[in-house]
Write an enzyme that holds these catalytic residues in place. Structure first.
Site, PDB file in Angstrom:
ATOM      1  N   SER A 186       0.795  -1.244   0.000  1.00 48.71           N
ATOM      2  CA  SER A 186       0.000   0.000   0.000  1.00 48.71           C
ATOM      3  C   SER A 186       0.819   1.280   0.000  1.00 48.71           C
ATOM      4  O   SER A 186       0.270   2.356  -0.245  1.00 48.71           O
ATOM      5  CB  SER A 186      -0.942   0.010   1.197  1.00 48.71           C
ATOM      6  OG  SER A 186      -2.017  -0.851   0.950  1.00 48.71           O
ATOM      7  N   LYS A 218       0.504   3.313  -3.062  1.00 48.62           N
ATOM      8  CA  LYS A 218      -0.715   4.088  -3.346  1.00 48.62           C
ATOM      9  C   LYS A 218      -0.491   5.601  -3.274  1.00 48.62           C
ATOM     10  O   LYS A 218      -1.173   6.377  -3.943  1.00 48.62           O
ATOM     11  CB  LYS A 218      -1.821   3.704  -2.345  1.00 48.62           C
ATOM     12  CG  LYS A 218      -2.289   2.253  -2.465  1.00 48.62           C
ATOM     13  CD  LYS A 218      -3.187   1.898  -1.288  1.00 48.62           C
ATOM     14  CE  LYS A 218      -3.680   0.472  -1.337  1.00 48.62           C
ATOM     15  NZ  LYS A 218      -4.427   0.106  -0.100  1.00 48.62           N
ATOM     16  N   TYR A 226      -2.769  -2.540 -10.503  1.00 49.21           N
ATOM     17  CA  TYR A 226      -2.732  -2.387  -9.043  1.00 49.21           C
ATOM     18  C   TYR A 226      -1.811  -3.423  -8.382  1.00 49.21           C
ATOM     19  O   TYR A 226      -0.957  -3.078  -7.555  1.00 49.21           O
ATOM     20  CB  TYR A 226      -4.173  -2.481  -8.520  1.00 49.21           C
ATOM     21  CG  TYR A 226      -4.290  -2.495  -7.016  1.00 49.21           C
ATOM     22  CD1 TYR A 226      -4.227  -1.312  -6.277  1.00 49.21           C
ATOM     23  CD2 TYR A 226      -4.478  -3.686  -6.318  1.00 49.21           C
ATOM     24  CE1 TYR A 226      -4.339  -1.325  -4.890  1.00 49.21           C
ATOM     25  CE2 TYR A 226      -4.589  -3.704  -4.933  1.00 49.21           C
ATOM     26  CZ  TYR A 226      -4.520  -2.528  -4.223  1.00 49.21           C
ATOM     27  OH  TYR A 226      -4.616  -2.535  -2.853  1.00 49.21           O
ATOM     28  N   TYR A 269      -4.281   3.742   7.915  1.00 53.85           N
ATOM     29  CA  TYR A 269      -5.657   3.211   7.949  1.00 53.85           C
ATOM     30  C   TYR A 269      -6.361   3.581   9.254  1.00 53.85           C
ATOM     31  O   TYR A 269      -6.234   4.714   9.701  1.00 53.85           O
ATOM     32  CB  TYR A 269      -5.653   1.692   7.737  1.00 53.85           C
ATOM     33  CG  TYR A 269      -4.959   1.318   6.477  1.00 53.85           C
ATOM     34  CD1 TYR A 269      -5.488   1.707   5.249  1.00 53.85           C
ATOM     35  CD2 TYR A 269      -3.751   0.641   6.491  1.00 53.85           C
ATOM     36  CE1 TYR A 269      -4.847   1.390   4.070  1.00 53.85           C
ATOM     37  CE2 TYR A 269      -3.107   0.321   5.318  1.00 53.85           C
ATOM     38  CZ  TYR A 269      -3.667   0.696   4.110  1.00 53.85           C
ATOM     39  OH  TYR A 269      -3.021   0.402   2.960  1.00 53.85           O
ATOM     40  N   VAL A 282       1.174  -3.909   3.854  1.00 59.54           N
ATOM     41  CA  VAL A 282       1.050  -5.192   4.565  1.00 59.54           C
ATOM     42  C   VAL A 282       2.315  -6.058   4.518  1.00 59.54           C
ATOM     43  O   VAL A 282       2.373  -7.070   5.204  1.00 59.54           O
ATOM     44  CB  VAL A 282      -0.112  -6.082   4.082  1.00 59.54           C
ATOM     45  CG1 VAL A 282      -1.423  -5.664   4.656  1.00 59.54           C
ATOM     46  CG2 VAL A 282      -0.145  -6.200   2.594  1.00 59.54           C
TER      47      VAL A 282
HETATM   48  N1  GLN Z   1      -1.822  -5.392  -2.185  1.00 57.95           N
HETATM   49  C1  GLN Z   1      -2.442  -5.268  -0.896  1.00 57.95           C
HETATM   50  C2  GLN Z   1      -3.938  -5.467  -1.001  1.00 57.95           C
HETATM   51  O1  GLN Z   1      -4.535  -4.998  -1.887  1.00 57.95           O
HETATM   52  C3  GLN Z   1      -2.118  -3.926  -0.303  1.00 57.95           C
HETATM   53  C4  GLN Z   1      -2.739  -3.724   1.045  1.00 57.95           C
HETATM   54  C5  GLN Z   1      -1.853  -3.095   2.055  1.00 57.95           C
HETATM   55  O2  GLN Z   1      -0.642  -3.008   1.914  1.00 57.95           O
HETATM   56  N2  GLN Z   1      -2.437  -2.668   3.160  1.00 57.95           N
HETATM   57  O3  GLN Z   1      -4.553  -6.086  -0.190  1.00 57.95           O
END
Ligand code: GLN
Length: 313
Positions: free
Chosen positions: A69, A72, A197, A249, A267
């Site tokens: 993430s 992003k 993505y 988050y 993650v």
């Molecule tokens: N690729 C992961 C997902 O879409 C990214 C989520 C994350 O890093 N929190 O679930």
């Protein structure tokens, strides 16, 4: 004798890493992307970089991991550079959700049905669909070359195993993408946007790469090591604001109180953070807390910020 902040960092960073590493035992490595479950839970590394190019690292800062993430933030910036603010924010909102990163709960709550913000999965999927390019391959290539430029590392690549692993198991992200397609907010088809993505989530970095990308944000879009402006200041301002309000988050509020810095987690256990006008910082610690943020990484950044009085607030 007054000890400079840099000397304090040099003196204590390793010791703080070892103290925070202990908290990894209370966390859990992500398993919903099977390939990520192979990570070492008690790994902890950090790299801090300043505008003169001086750096300090401690722990396993050389280990590589996927951005997940964290990517992003930079796809949002690229979409803003491609289309401008009003076009991007017609498709994605500006508000925190207080929900888990892959929650589908609030998708139906607003009219028009646009995701709450660009840092939750739903919002980031919409953003990925806005990246300019002839086809999925060209869009992904633009993202990778933008990330390479920001990291000052032309060798950045995808981790193919992680990309395939997520692609095969992403039932929840697929359902989010189908919902968005139904509501007319996706700029392309479901499999095309998910391919873009998953690829940017699977870009492999080390703490130094994150620190360099963060340094560009810390200096309002100008890479202080090359003097080159890579991002318009306004888009850095937008990105940093989202990092404070949504970057961790549903743990963003607590992190703002304890660390008070813009940050973005992934993650894989990575965290990119920065001290405006001073440092870019990359951290990795794969054991996660219940919010999906690196448990030891969060503790380490909070520790540093409190010891060195870095909070913006
Ligand atoms: N690729 C992961 C997902 O879409 C990214 C989520 C994350 O890093 N929190 O679930």
């Amino acid at each position: 004798m007054v000890v400079s902040e840099w000397d304090q960092l040099k003196l204590h960073l390793q010791e703080w890493v070892e103290e925070c590493r202990e908290s990894s035992a209370a966390g859990k490595v992500a398993e919903y992307i099977p390939e990520l479950s192979k990570a070492k839970p008690d790994l902890l590394g950090i790299h801090i970089l300043d505008a003169q190019g001086r750096s300090i690292s401690a722990g396993e800062a050389q280990d590589s991991f996927t951005m997940q993430s964290i990517s992003k933030v930079f796809t949002l910036i690229l979409a803003l550079m491609d289309h401008g603010e009003s076009a991007v924010f017609a498709k994605v909102g500006m508000e925190p959700t207080g929900d888990h990163f892959n929650s589908i709960m609030k998708l139906e709550l607003v009219q028009p049905a646009i995701p709450f913000n660009p840092l939750i999965n739903a919002g980031a999927i919409v953003v990925s669909s806005m990246i300019k390019g002839e086809n999925a391959e060209a869009k992904s290539a633009r993202i990778l070359s933008f990330f390479r430029e920001l990291a000052g590392n032309s060798n950045l690549e995808y981790d193919r195993e992680v990309y395939l692993s997520e692609s095969k198991t992403a039932h929840l992200n697929r359902s989010i993408a189908y919902f968005l397609l139904d509501k007319g907010v996706l700029g392309c088809g479901v499999e095309e946007v998910l391919d873009i993505y998953f690829r940017h989530c699977a870009i492999k970095v080390c703490c130094e790469d994150l620190a360099r990308m963060a340094l560009v944000l810390a200096f309002d879009g100008k890479d202080p090591l090359t003097g080159k402006t890579l991002i318009p200041r306004r888009y850095v301002q937008i990105a940093k604001t989202f990092m404070v309000t949504c970057g961790m988050y549903n743990g963003s509020g607590e992190f703002a109180i304890e660390a008070g810095l813009p940050a973005k987690s992934g993650v894989s256990g990575g965290i990119l953070t920065l001290v405006p006008g001073r440092y870019g910082i990359g951290v990795v610690g794969p054991a996660l807390n219940s919010k999906g943020n690196s448990i030891a990484g969060v503790q380490l950044i909070e520790r540093l910020s409190q010891a060195l009085d870095w909070s913006l607030f």
